[in-house]
Write a protein that holds these residues in place. Structure first.
Motif, PDB file in Angstrom:
ATOM      1  N   LEU A  49      46.053  51.094 -18.488  1.00 40.00           N
ATOM      2  CA  LEU A  49      44.905  51.282 -19.367  1.00 40.00           C
ATOM      3  C   LEU A  49      44.619  50.017 -20.176  1.00 40.00           C
ATOM      4  O   LEU A  49      43.463  49.609 -20.341  1.00 40.00           O
ATOM      5  N   HIS A  50      45.674  49.389 -20.666  1.00 38.14           N
ATOM      6  CA  HIS A  50      45.495  48.179 -21.456  1.00 38.14           C
ATOM      7  C   HIS A  50      44.990  47.027 -20.593  1.00 38.14           C
ATOM      8  O   HIS A  50      44.164  46.218 -21.043  1.00 38.14           O
ATOM      9  N   ALA A  51      45.480  46.941 -19.347  1.00 34.93           N
ATOM     10  CA  ALA A  51      45.010  45.894 -18.437  1.00 34.93           C
ATOM     11  C   ALA A  51      43.534  46.084 -18.111  1.00 34.93           C
ATOM     12  O   ALA A  51      42.764  45.118 -18.044  1.00 34.93           O
ATOM     13  N   GLU A  52      43.132  47.333 -17.906  1.00 37.08           N
ATOM     14  CA  GLU A  52      41.730  47.608 -17.606  1.00 37.08           C
ATOM     15  C   GLU A  52      40.836  47.213 -18.787  1.00 37.08           C
ATOM     16  O   GLU A  52      39.770  46.591 -18.600  1.00 37.08           O
TER      17      GLU A  52
ATOM     18  N   MET B 265      33.101  42.905 -11.487  1.00 37.06           N
ATOM     19  CA  MET B 265      33.982  44.079 -11.444  1.00 37.06           C
ATOM     20  C   MET B 265      35.404  43.642 -11.130  1.00 37.06           C
ATOM     21  O   MET B 265      35.633  42.771 -10.304  1.00 37.06           O
ATOM     22  N   SER B 266      36.357  44.229 -11.802  1.00 40.72           N
ATOM     23  CA  SER B 266      37.758  43.911 -11.572  1.00 40.72           C
ATOM     24  C   SER B 266      38.212  44.408 -10.205  1.00 40.72           C
ATOM     25  O   SER B 266      38.053  45.580  -9.870  1.00 40.72           O
ATOM     26  N   HIS B 267      38.784  43.511  -9.398  1.00 37.93           N
ATOM     27  CA  HIS B 267      39.332  43.920  -8.105  1.00 37.93           C
ATOM     28  C   HIS B 267      40.590  44.773  -8.272  1.00 37.93           C
ATOM     29  O   HIS B 267      40.913  45.591  -7.418  1.00 37.93           O
ATOM     30  N   LEU B 268      41.300  44.552  -9.381  1.00 37.62           N
ATOM     31  CA  LEU B 268      42.510  45.316  -9.636  1.00 37.62           C
ATOM     32  C   LEU B 268      42.217  46.799  -9.806  1.00 37.62           C
ATOM     33  O   LEU B 268      43.074  47.640  -9.524  1.00 37.62           O
ATOM     34  N   PHE B 269      40.999  47.112 -10.224  1.00 34.84           N
ATOM     35  CA  PHE B 269      40.649  48.503 -10.481  1.00 34.84           C
ATOM     36  C   PHE B 269      39.686  49.076  -9.444  1.00 34.84           C
ATOM     37  O   PHE B 269      39.059  50.101  -9.675  1.00 34.84           O
ATOM     38  N   LYS B 270      39.612  48.417  -8.293  1.00 37.27           N
ATOM     39  CA  LYS B 270      38.887  49.004  -7.175  1.00 37.27           C
ATOM     40  C   LYS B 270      39.784  50.010  -6.464  1.00 37.27           C
ATOM     41  O   LYS B 270      40.990  49.790  -6.317  1.00 37.27           O
ATOM     42  N   PRO B 271      39.257  51.123  -5.986  1.00 36.46           N
ATOM     43  CA  PRO B 271      40.063  52.090  -5.242  1.00 36.46           C
ATOM     44  C   PRO B 271      40.613  51.466  -3.952  1.00 36.46           C
ATOM     45  O   PRO B 271      40.081  50.481  -3.437  1.00 36.46           O
ATOM     46  N   TYR B 272      41.677  52.058  -3.463  1.00 36.62           N
ATOM     47  CA  TYR B 272      42.274  51.605  -2.202  1.00 36.62           C
ATOM     48  C   TYR B 272      42.734  52.824  -1.420  1.00 36.62           C
ATOM     49  O   TYR B 272      43.348  53.743  -1.978  1.00 36.62           O
ATOM     50  N   THR B 273      42.452  52.831  -0.125  1.00 38.21           N
ATOM     51  CA  THR B 273      42.845  53.949   0.741  1.00 38.21           C
ATOM     52  C   THR B 273      43.530  53.426   1.988  1.00 38.21           C
ATOM     53  O   THR B 273      43.063  52.474   2.622  1.00 38.21           O
ATOM     54  N   ILE B 274      44.650  54.018   2.318  1.00 35.41           N
ATOM     55  CA  ILE B 274      45.309  53.788   3.590  1.00 35.41           C
ATOM     56  C   ILE B 274      45.774  55.143   4.113  1.00 35.41           C
ATOM     57  O   ILE B 274      46.468  55.883   3.414  1.00 35.41           O
ATOM     58  N   LYS B 275      45.324  55.489   5.319  1.00 37.23           N
ATOM     59  CA  LYS B 275      45.561  56.820   5.867  1.00 37.23           C
ATOM     60  C   LYS B 275      45.073  57.857   4.860  1.00 37.23           C
ATOM     61  O   LYS B 275      43.944  57.772   4.388  1.00 37.23           O
TER      62      LYS B 275
END
Length: 348
Positions: A327-330, A1-11
């Motif tokens: 989108l193209h990177a994904e 799985m691409s790490h670039l397309f993993k969700p990220y949350t801060i606060k």
């Protein structure tokens, strides 16, 4: 799985991926009233359609005379708020979060009748970098004027919250006013704002934090080093950043330079050349960072996240070239994409 397309949350900021559209001036305000118009609407909404996780809108001044040019955005009046609301509401339809970079150009304000700065030290620029080939010498701000600008940042942040932005970025890089105060080569004041180079930025951070929701993350862009002869290096940036983190900064957006033409020390200007700065600040301060600087190659952006160099990557020129960069990177990294249904036949 691409790490670039993993969700990220801060606060309370939850992003669908790790991709940030870097703030880039459009110089497209038509009536010089500082409000976004149709150009900005198309420019930003197209990048939201294109899959960006977080859009940080371009450098937006806290006061009319603090703009780089009269064609730049501003957030100094409540009358500007509805124009931003319309734009934000459309961006959010595509599951993209949106922030705004608030700033004051200081001695780099090209169209100001009288540019200002911490000192009266003029800025050296290359002729092609400005409309008129040169900049007017700045006037050193009085102590009272410095305190008034701190309040202007606070009021701009209040308007940003009312407009519906998900986060705010303070521009402390690239030779603009906040950077000017923290630079020993630019700030020769003898009052408290000269004796303590972090004080101006620290006060702005605290005032902004006092008016934004407690769960809204505050970003600060910083130049990790200067390239002018005698400019500061990474240890000074780390020292400044520690103060800003203590004052309330949640994320550092790590760039470099911008204070004047490079001297003997020149930026590498190669893909990923600023990533080591981001990694150093992240490790020294234990703070999330956004890496930026020629990261348009999807594999390089992916590696920056996978290697733990940064939590987020900011794409600038790559998104000027391609509104659908995300989108193209994904598709390139995962062999599948998730475009809007209208575009599936062309992108998936």
């Amino acid at each position: 799985m691409s790490h670039l397309f993993k969700p990220y949350t801060i606060k309370n900021l939850s992003l669908k991926n790790r991709i940030v559209m870097s703030p880039m001036c459009q110089y497209s305000v038509i009536k010089k009233d500082g409000a976004p118009n149709n150009w900005h609407f198309v420019h930003y909404v197209s990048r939201a359609v294109g899959g960006t996780g977080l859009i940080i809108m371009e450098m937006t001044s806290v006061t009319p005379e603090g703009r780089i040019t009269n064609e730049d955005l501003g957030l100094w009046s409540d009358e500007q708020i509805p124009h931003y609301q319309q734009l934000i509401n459309e961006i959010k339809k595509y599951d993209t979060k949106v922030g705004i970079q608030i700033a004051h150009a200081g001695r780099k304000a090209e169209d100001a009748d009288q540019p200002v700065g911490p000192s009266d030290i003029p800025v050296e620029v290359l002729p092609e970098e400005t409309k008129n080939g040169e900049l007017k010498p700045p006037k050193a701000l009085t102590n009272q004027e410095v305190k008034e600008i701190v309040q202007q940042f606070k009021h701009a942040a209040e308007r940003a919250v009312k407009a519906g932005f998900d986060t705010i970025e303070l521009h402390g890089a690239h030779g603009y006013l906040l950077h000017q105060f923290m630079s020993p080569s630019i700030n020769n004041r003898t009052d408290e704002y000269g004796k303590d180079l972090a004080l101006f930025g620290e006060e702005i951070v605290k005032e902004v934090k006092s008016v934004i929701p407690a769960d809204m993350p505050l970003i600060m862009r910083i130049s990790a080093m200067e390239y002018i002869d005698g400019g500061y290096e990474l240890p000074h940036a780390i020292k400044m950043a520690k103060r800003f983190k203590s004052a309330g900064v949640d994320i550092l957006h790590v760039s470099s330079g911008g204070e004047g033409p490079p001297g003997e020390c020149k930026p590498l200007n190669t893909p990923g050349y600023q990533v080591p700065f981001a990694r150093a600040l992240k490790n020294q301060l234990d703070i999330p960072v956004i890496a930026v600087g020629k990261l348009s190659n999807p594999e390089l952006a992916e590696a920056t996240i996978t290697n733990g160099d940064a939590e987020l990557v900011a794409i600038a020129r790559g998104m000027l070239n391609d509104p659908y960069w995300s989108l193209h990177a994904e598709k390139h990294l995962t062999r599948k994409g998730n475009p809007p249904a209208k575009y599936e036949r062309g992108i998936r």
